[in-house]
Design an enzyme around this catalytic site. Structure first.
Site, PDB file in Angstrom:
ATOM      1  N   LEU A  72       0.849  -1.191   0.000  1.00 54.05           N
ATOM      2  CA  LEU A  72       0.000   0.000   0.000  1.00 54.05           C
ATOM      3  C   LEU A  72       0.885   1.242   0.000  1.00 54.05           C
ATOM      4  O   LEU A  72       1.897   1.291   0.701  1.00 54.05           O
ATOM      5  CB  LEU A  72      -0.908   0.027   1.237  1.00 54.05           C
ATOM      6  CG  LEU A  72      -2.031  -1.012   1.306  1.00 54.05           C
ATOM      7  CD1 LEU A  72      -2.752  -0.903   2.649  1.00 54.05           C
ATOM      8  CD2 LEU A  72      -3.022  -0.837   0.165  1.00 54.05           C
ATOM      9  N   ASP A  73       0.505   2.244  -0.769  1.00 55.54           N
ATOM     10  CA  ASP A  73       1.224   3.516  -0.755  1.00 55.54           C
ATOM     11  C   ASP A  73       1.138   4.140   0.640  1.00 55.54           C
ATOM     12  O   ASP A  73       0.189   3.869   1.391  1.00 55.54           O
ATOM     13  CB  ASP A  73       0.635   4.480  -1.781  1.00 55.54           C
ATOM     14  CG  ASP A  73       0.938   4.065  -3.212  1.00 55.54           C
ATOM     15  OD1 ASP A  73       1.853   3.241  -3.398  1.00 55.54           O
ATOM     16  OD2 ASP A  73       0.251   4.551  -4.136  1.00 55.54           O
ATOM     17  N   PRO A  74       2.083   4.992   1.011  1.00 55.48           N
ATOM     18  CA  PRO A  74       2.067   5.602   2.346  1.00 55.48           C
ATOM     19  C   PRO A  74       0.748   6.280   2.710  1.00 55.48           C
ATOM     20  O   PRO A  74       0.314   6.203   3.860  1.00 55.48           O
ATOM     21  CB  PRO A  74       3.219   6.610   2.275  1.00 55.48           C
ATOM     22  CG  PRO A  74       4.169   6.013   1.295  1.00 55.48           C
ATOM     23  CD  PRO A  74       3.299   5.356   0.262  1.00 55.48           C
TER      24      PRO A  74
END
EC number: 5.4.99.25
Length: 353
Positions: A44-46
């Site tokens: 997952l992206d930040p």
């Protein structure tokens, strides 16, 4: 109790907060559990929150299997121009199919056009130019790119504003816990109160809830532990239907996960080899333990076996190691060896005699 936690094999579903990377979450879970064998399923992206499945112990070998499963998200996108609800539903319908995607510039994969499937894409709510949506998609789909493409096709322009993952295969949002919860549950477990921790720790078989299952006979378990595939004589019963090429789960009569692999026949017509394993988890009674099958390692390089045949014929089967039988049987004359080498193009290594 902490020693028992370090020996567990299974999954914990973390509700990833906004900010840290998925790899940072890996690190924190390792620190909390005191084990090095930790990996996440589906990065997952930040800025994205939600379901981040953590594989623990032997379960890290199932990361590629679980990663194949569809993902679900709830997101917010903003259109750049006014758009009606009917126009939103219409453009969503156009994208509920197989689509072409070019990964974003900042991605972990090469920028090549890919084909991905959108299984479901629904509008939950709309206010002005802001749309709350739900999407179920094939693994590896970029939702940010999807929103940009939707905006382009609608003629209004658009972009993703916020995103939350709500499921990865059978792992749903309602069983996710925060990192703070995990720390608290482990602290309680150290004091002998492990009920909360165990209630959120999922066995490896949980990954196969929606897969067809095969129960192997006790007589077949030891063979599987030593790397054998599952043949029809080792099948005790089948739970669920499958076709040739489907992934199946193989269990023992005690519901222990033996392994997973690809079916080589239909469940309605079992024939000879039933499962070609690519992951085996049962430990052999007199062996090295777990086995992960890698078919590519069994493939020989061109000329490799020819070289061995010539070497063995000229010097005996154990000439490479210098160990083994003293009597090697009849040997081929040196001139015959040279003819074989010239014919096959395989020569001895420099310095060999």
């Amino acid at each position: 109790m902490i020693e028992e936690i370090q020996k567990l094999n299974g999954f914990i579903v973390i509700d990833k907060p906004q900010g840290p990377t998925s790899h940072q979450v890996d690190y924190w879970v390792r620190q909390i559990l005191g084990t090095e064998k930790v990996g996440h399923i589906g990065t997952l992206d930040p800025n994205v929150t939600g379901v981040l499945v953590m594989a623990i112990g032997k379960a890290v070998r199932l990361i590629d299997v679980v990663h194949e499963k569809p993902k679900e998200y709830v997101g917010v996108m903003r259109f750049h121009s006014d758009i009606s609800e009917e126009e939103v539903r219409e453009v969503f319908r156009k994208f509920t199919t197989r689509i072409y995607q070019l990964p974003p510039v900042r991605s972990a994969v090469s920028r090549k056009v890919r084909i991905k499937t959108i299984y479901e894409l629904d509008m939950i709510e709309k206010k002005d130019k802001i749309v709350l949506f739900h999407v179920k998609c094939e693994s590896g789909t970029y939702i940010r790119t999807l929103c940009t493409d939707i905006g382009y096709v609608s003629g209004k322009g658009g972009q993703m504003v916020d995103l939350r993952r709500i499921s990865t295969g059978p792992f749903k949002e309602d069983i996710a816990i925060t990192l703070q919860d995990l720390q608290a549950y482990v602290d309680l477990a150290k004091e002998g109160k492990d009920e909360l921790f165990r209630s959120h720790f999922l066995d490896m078989t949980y990954a196969f809830i929606d897969y067809p299952k095969i129960v192997a006979k006790k007589s077949a378990v030891e063979n599987i532990a030593h790397g054998s595939d599952l043949y029809v004589g080792g099948v005790k019963l089948i739970d669920g239907n499958f076709q040739k090429g489907d992934r199946v789960c193989v269990l023992s009569e005690d519901n222990e996960l033996l392994g997973t692999g690809i079916a080589r026949c239909d469940s309605s017509n079992l024939f000879m080899k039933v499962v070609d394993f690519d992951h085996i988890f049962v430990e052999a009674k007199h062996g090295k333990g777990d086995v992960v099958r890698d078919r590519e390692k069994d493939v020989q390089r061109p000329g490799q076996q020819v070289h061995r045949n010539i070497r063995d014929a000229a010097h005996g089967p154990d000439s490479r190691t210098g160990r083994g039988r003293k009597e090697t049987g009849p040997q081929i004359a040196p001139n015959r060896v040279r003819k074989l080498q010239n014919k096959t193009g395989v020569h001895r290594r420099p310095g060999s005699h």
